[in-house]
Each structure stands twice: as structure tokens, then as C-alpha cells.
Design a protein around this motif. Structure first.
Motif, mmCIF file in Angstrom:
data_model
loop_
_atom_site.group_PDB
_atom_site.id
_atom_site.type_symbol
_atom_site.label_atom_id
_atom_site.label_comp_id
_atom_site.label_asym_id
_atom_site.label_seq_id
_atom_site.Cartn_x
_atom_site.Cartn_y
_atom_site.Cartn_z
ATOM 1 N N THR A 1 0.826 -1.204 0.000
ATOM 2 C CA THR A 1 0.000 0.000 0.000
ATOM 3 C C THR A 1 0.863 1.259 0.000
ATOM 4 O OG1 THR A 1 -0.209 -0.170 2.422
ATOM 5 C CG2 THR A 1 -1.984 -1.101 1.090
ATOM 6 N N ALA A 2 2.007 1.217 0.661
ATOM 7 C CA ALA A 2 2.909 2.372 0.638
ATOM 8 C C ALA A 2 3.460 2.595 -0.769
ATOM 9 C CB ALA A 2 4.051 2.167 1.624
ATOM 10 N N ALA A 3 3.819 1.500 -1.456
ATOM 11 C CA ALA A 3 4.346 1.632 -2.815
ATOM 12 C C ALA A 3 3.276 2.151 -3.768
ATOM 13 C CB ALA A 3 4.880 0.283 -3.302
ATOM 14 N N LEU A 4 2.048 1.679 -3.595
ATOM 15 C CA LEU A 4 0.953 2.139 -4.446
ATOM 16 C C LEU A 4 0.654 3.616 -4.211
ATOM 17 C CD1 LEU A 4 -1.312 -1.006 -4.044
ATOM 18 C CD2 LEU A 4 -0.433 -0.163 -6.227
ATOM 19 N N ARG A 5 0.635 4.002 -2.962
ATOM 20 C CA ARG A 5 0.376 5.416 -2.663
ATOM 21 C C ARG A 5 1.496 6.293 -3.211
ATOM 22 N NH1 ARG A 5 -1.651 7.295 3.139
ATOM 23 N NH2 ARG A 5 -3.436 6.142 2.305
ATOM 24 N N ASP A 6 2.735 5.858 -3.045
ATOM 25 C CA ASP A 6 3.879 6.608 -3.561
ATOM 26 C C ASP A 6 3.775 6.764 -5.079
ATOM 27 O OD1 ASP A 6 6.748 7.646 -3.189
ATOM 28 O OD2 ASP A 6 7.024 6.060 -4.664
#
Length: 239
Positions: free
Chosen positions: A27-32
Motif C-alpha cells: 500500500t505504501a508503494a501504491l500510494r507513492d
């Protein structure tokens, strides 16, 4: 709806949807990915793993969290795998208001691909540039997030076009997320292999070999294997 990030003086609106248990890395990679795209640094991320491990749930999370943006989503099925450009028709439909602004060769190529006119098989370059042009025109109004679920079932004609486009959005407000199960389609593998932008804070996992993302365990609690790749780096978490 809340606001989590800002790009310059523009907020990136998110819904405040609850996180997915054990998926903080993805989820952090997607948000980034989306935040970078909103700032004009587009890119692509590939989620690859066996069926039933939560790839669609991750796409659902992106869709919900960034619904204030232009989210274009294609959910592919085996029944349309042999229908040329079926996936492209689903994805580009909401942006056809920009069709008239494309150069004539691109309009002709896209028109044939979408069944809007008759003619010989569309030129791949003109067709790819036409789809890029539609997305870029839409992104001038508002950032565009393209979600492609079950990419392994997308017709190969559409997948080739989207892979072409996804490799040419580095300076656009456009983000692509592909989710694929089973053998990773070569076109999707090349998207991850050729986008080498680093992602800070993301643990690396399997390397890309022959354009295919290889899944392996990464020492986390595990119920099936899952891999998310942004640029040249991969991340993984358990369900």
C-alpha cells in the motif's frame, strides 16, 4: 473524504479507507506511485502472484483511496481473451471526449481498434501514441490512475498497447497498476524491467529475468506468494 498528501499547493485526496492487514509495503508503494504521478512523475507498478492472495483487494484499495482522481479500471475475464482490443475499449471509453483532438493518423488507428470505423489493422505506433494522447489529455484535467486487473487474461493486442504507453509516461500525471496471476505476461514484465526509477524504503525481492517477475518467499508470514514491483524494485507481504 480526507487528505493525506499534497503535491505543491494541490491536495491529493484520499478516502481514509482502512489499510489492508499485512500489506503495508504494497500500500505504501501504491500510494507513492500515485503521489508521484500527481506531481508529474508518472510510472507503473506490477502486482504479480498466484490467485486468491489479495491482488484485487489492493486494486480496490487504490480505487477507493484515490477516487477523487480519474481512475480507469479494467477487470479482465477469460471470455474476452481472444477479442482483440476488448480491454483497450474498456479502458479508453471514459476518455473518448478527447478523440477529436488526436492527429488524424492516430484517430484512424484508434478508430479501427475500437470498431468506430473500418480499415486495415491499425499501425502499432500510431495506436500506442493515440492511447497515450488520450491519457495525457485527460491528465491535463486531473491525474489519471489506470488499474488493470487479471492482466494475464487481457487480450494481447490491448496489453501490448498499454505496455507501450506505460513505458512513456515518466513526465505525465499518469499511473498504471497491473495485477497478474499465473505466468506473468511478457509485456507486463517488460514494463517493470524497463522502469528503473528507485523507490525508497521498499525492500527488494525477486529479480526480473527474461521480462518475467519471479516470485519467491521474502521471510514474511506467508499464505501464498505475492509480489509488487515499482520501477526496478519488488516488494512483498503476506495476506
Amino acid at each position: 473524504m480526507g487528505v493525506d498528501d499534497r503535491v505543491g499547493d494541490r491536495p491529493v485526496a484520499v478516502s481514509g479507507a482502512p489499510g489492508l492487514l499485512g500489506r503495508s509495503g504494497e500500500t505504501a508503494a501504491l500510494r507513492d506511485l500515485v503521489v508521484r504521478a500527481c506531481a508529474g512523475s508518472g510510472g507503473a507498478l506490477v502486482l504479480h502472484g498466484e490467485g486468491g492472495i489479495g491482488k484485487t483487494a489492493l486494486l480496490d484499495s487504490v480505487h477507493t483511496e484515490h477516487r477523487a482522481l480519474q481512475v480507469l479500471r479494467v477487470e479482465n475475464t477469460q471470455t474476452e481473451t481472444e477479442l482483440s482490443f476488448a480491454g483497450l475499449q474498456h479502458l479508453t471509453g471514459p476518455l473518448l471526449r478527447h478523440f477529436a483532438g488526436l492527429p488524424q493518423p492516430q484517430r484512424e488507428a484508434l478508430g479501427v481498434a475500437l470498431g468506430r470505423r473500418s480499415g486495415p489493422a491499425p499501425d502499432p505506433l500510431h495506436l500506442g501514441l493515440a492511447v497515450l494522447g488520450l491519457l495525457a489529455a485527460g491528465a491535463e484535467e486531473q491525474p489519471v490512475v489506470c488499474l488493470v486487473d487479471d492482466a494475464q487474461w487481457m487480450d494481447r493486442s490491448s496489453l501490448a498497447v498499454l505496455a507501450f504507453v506505460a513505458r512513456r509516461i515518466a513526465a505525465q500525471r499518469i499511473a498504471f497498476v497491473f495485477a497478474a496471476g499465473g505466468p506473468c505476461p511478457p509485456a507486463v514484465g517488460r514494463v517493470a524491467a524497463e522502469d528503473r526509477a528507485p523507490h525508497s524504503g521498499t525492500p527488494t525481492a525477486a529479480a526480473c529475468m527474461d521480462g518475467v517477475l519471479r516470485c519467491r518467499r521474502a521471510g514474511l508470514p506467508h499464505q501464498g506468494r505475492h509480489q509488487a514491483r515499482r520501477g526496478g524494485r519488488a516488494v512483498r507481504a503476506a495476506r
